[in-house]
Design a protein around this motif. Structure first.
Motif, PDB file in Angstrom:
ATOM      1  N   ALA A 190      44.479  34.580  46.690  1.00 26.20           N
ATOM      2  CA  ALA A 190      43.464  35.577  46.474  1.00 26.20           C
ATOM      3  C   ALA A 190      43.103  35.578  44.927  1.00 26.20           C
ATOM      4  CB  ALA A 190      43.993  36.878  46.964  1.00 26.20           C
ATOM      5  N   HIS A 191      43.778  35.374  43.957  1.00 25.06           N
ATOM      6  CA  HIS A 191      43.862  35.763  42.630  1.00 25.06           C
ATOM      7  C   HIS A 191      43.656  34.308  41.898  1.00 25.06           C
ATOM      8  CE1 HIS A 191      45.086  40.097  42.168  1.00 25.06           C
ATOM      9  NE2 HIS A 191      44.320  39.925  43.264  1.00 25.06           N
ATOM     10  N   PRO A 192      42.811  34.273  40.929  1.00 23.70           N
ATOM     11  CA  PRO A 192      42.585  32.839  40.110  1.00 23.70           C
ATOM     12  C   PRO A 192      43.759  32.705  39.289  1.00 23.70           C
ATOM     13  CG  PRO A 192      41.392  34.997  39.194  1.00 23.70           C
ATOM     14  CD  PRO A 192      41.894  35.434  40.454  1.00 23.70           C
ATOM     15  N   ALA A 193      44.172  31.551  38.926  1.00 18.22           N
ATOM     16  CA  ALA A 193      45.171  30.777  38.430  1.00 18.22           C
ATOM     17  C   ALA A 193      45.355  31.369  37.054  1.00 18.22           C
ATOM     18  CB  ALA A 193      44.968  29.251  38.422  1.00 18.22           C
ATOM     19  N   ASP A 194      44.300  31.482  36.342  1.00 21.82           N
ATOM     20  CA  ASP A 194      44.511  32.036  34.695  1.00 21.82           C
ATOM     21  C   ASP A 194      44.938  33.325  34.948  1.00 21.82           C
ATOM     22  OD1 ASP A 194      42.322  33.094  36.064  1.00 21.82           O
ATOM     23  OD2 ASP A 194      41.158  32.992  34.274  1.00 21.82           O
ATOM     24  N   ALA A 195      44.464  34.128  35.902  1.00 26.60           N
ATOM     25  CA  ALA A 195      44.990  35.523  35.940  1.00 26.60           C
ATOM     26  C   ALA A 195      46.756  35.464  36.409  1.00 26.60           C
ATOM     27  CB  ALA A 195      44.380  36.388  37.014  1.00 26.60           C
ATOM     28  N   LEU A 196      47.052  34.597  37.157  1.00 30.28           N
ATOM     29  CA  LEU A 196      48.557  34.548  37.509  1.00 30.28           C
ATOM     30  C   LEU A 196      49.199  33.906  36.163  1.00 30.28           C
ATOM     31  CD1 LEU A 196      48.321  32.802  41.265  1.00 30.28           C
ATOM     32  CD2 LEU A 196      48.599  35.241  40.748  1.00 30.28           C
ATOM     33  N   ARG A 197      48.762  32.991  35.654  1.00 28.25           N
ATOM     34  CA  ARG A 197      49.315  32.265  34.528  1.00 28.25           C
ATOM     35  C   ARG A 197      49.595  33.481  33.435  1.00 28.25           C
ATOM     36  NH1 ARG A 197      46.246  27.632  35.730  1.00 28.25           N
ATOM     37  NH2 ARG A 197      47.628  26.041  36.986  1.00 28.25           N
ATOM     38  N   ALA A 198      48.694  34.282  33.244  1.00 27.78           N
ATOM     39  CA  ALA A 198      48.874  35.249  32.188  1.00 27.78           C
ATOM     40  C   ALA A 198      50.089  36.272  32.477  1.00 27.78           C
ATOM     41  CB  ALA A 198      47.548  36.095  32.071  1.00 27.78           C
ATOM     42  N   MET A 199      50.868  36.277  33.676  1.00 28.70           N
ATOM     43  CA  MET A 199      51.788  37.044  34.028  1.00 28.70           C
ATOM     44  C   MET A 199      53.132  36.351  33.643  1.00 28.70           C
ATOM     45  SD  MET A 199      50.446  39.780  35.281  1.00 28.70           S
ATOM     46  CE  MET A 199      51.785  40.431  36.221  1.00 28.70           C
ATOM     47  N   ALA A 200      52.926  35.003  32.953  1.00 25.32           N
ATOM     48  CA  ALA A 200      54.068  34.260  32.774  1.00 25.32           C
ATOM     49  C   ALA A 200      55.210  34.033  33.845  1.00 25.32           C
ATOM     50  CB  ALA A 200      54.724  34.935  31.396  1.00 25.32           C
ATOM     51  N   PRO A 201      54.668  33.596  35.010  1.00 28.72           N
ATOM     52  CA  PRO A 201      55.515  33.132  36.229  1.00 28.72           C
ATOM     53  C   PRO A 201      56.340  32.026  35.742  1.00 28.72           C
ATOM     54  CG  PRO A 201      53.392  32.432  36.462  1.00 28.72           C
ATOM     55  CD  PRO A 201      53.156  33.053  35.247  1.00 28.72           C
TER      56      PRO A 201
END
Length: 219
Positions: A190-201
């Protein structure tokens, strides 16, 4: 193979294991239209996936009168149930769960679905046998509150610091951070990759195959 970092792997359901993102967003839009409410665009409708239904509808339709929530929820459930049977797992999910189970990881689910909805999905897919414990949004606090992960780790006697939450939304990753667990993003939901990466997974997987390989190699 000895586990390196994690003992418990917790999965989100919609958009992570099941290819349901577009269907959920469409059902939110149709329910809003049924009641003559402003129809959220695709981005807004997708952003709320993973939240409990009440939180999701309140965010997607910010002008919603609280008194109208039950009607909107009923229309959402109507549209979702007419499409539920057509939803499918992402390719490779069964094989991944079987492989992780074979390596003796504890496996869990933390989802915005209701208990009834998750049990229906587990029965339809036959995946219930692979999971040691599950939590749903109507049983505890909705994401990104840490309660689901805290309850799962307590039930299974696991250390939250050796737990990883796998999900396709920032809600999943924020829940992991709030709980003191690790977050692993999947970039096909559902969420774009850049938003996920900004969460430092610890990782952002581009597919189920990538997710399985990373977990079996690094987890």
């Amino acid at each position: 193979m000895a586990r390196q970092r994690f003992d418990l792997i917790v999965f989100d359901w919609d958009g992570t294991l099941m290819d349901s993102t577009q269907t959920i967003a469409k059902c939110i839009q149709l329910a809003s239209r049924d009641l003559g409410l402003p129809v959220p665009n695709d981005s807004a409708a997708s952003h709320v996936i993973g939240l409990g239904l009440k939180d999701a509808l309140s965010y997607a339709v910010p002008t919603l009168d609280p008194a109208d929530y039950p009607r909107l929820a009923e229309r959402y459930r109507y549209h979702f149930l007419t499409r539920d049977a057509d939803l499918v797992l992402f390719d490779g999910v069964r094989e991944m769960l079987e492989a992780l189970h074979g390596e003796h990881y504890f496996l869990g689910v933390a989802t915005g679905k209701t208990r009834v909805g998750l049990e229906r999905a587990l029965e339809a897919t036959g995946l219930g046998k692979w999971f040691d414990a599950t939590r749903c949004a109507d049983e505890t606090f909705s994401k990104p509150h840490p309660a689901m992960l805290h309850e799962l780790t307590r039930e299974l006697g696991q250390d939250v610091a050796r737990t990883v939450m796998v999900g396709d939304t920032t809600h999943d990753l924020q829940m992991a951070a709030n709980a003191g667990a690790h977050g692993l993003g999947v970039c096909y939901g559902a969420h774009p990759a850049d938003a996920l990466r900004a969460m430092a997974p610890v990782h952002c997987a581009t597919s189920i195959a990538d997710l399985q390989q990373w977990l079996l190699t690094h987890a």
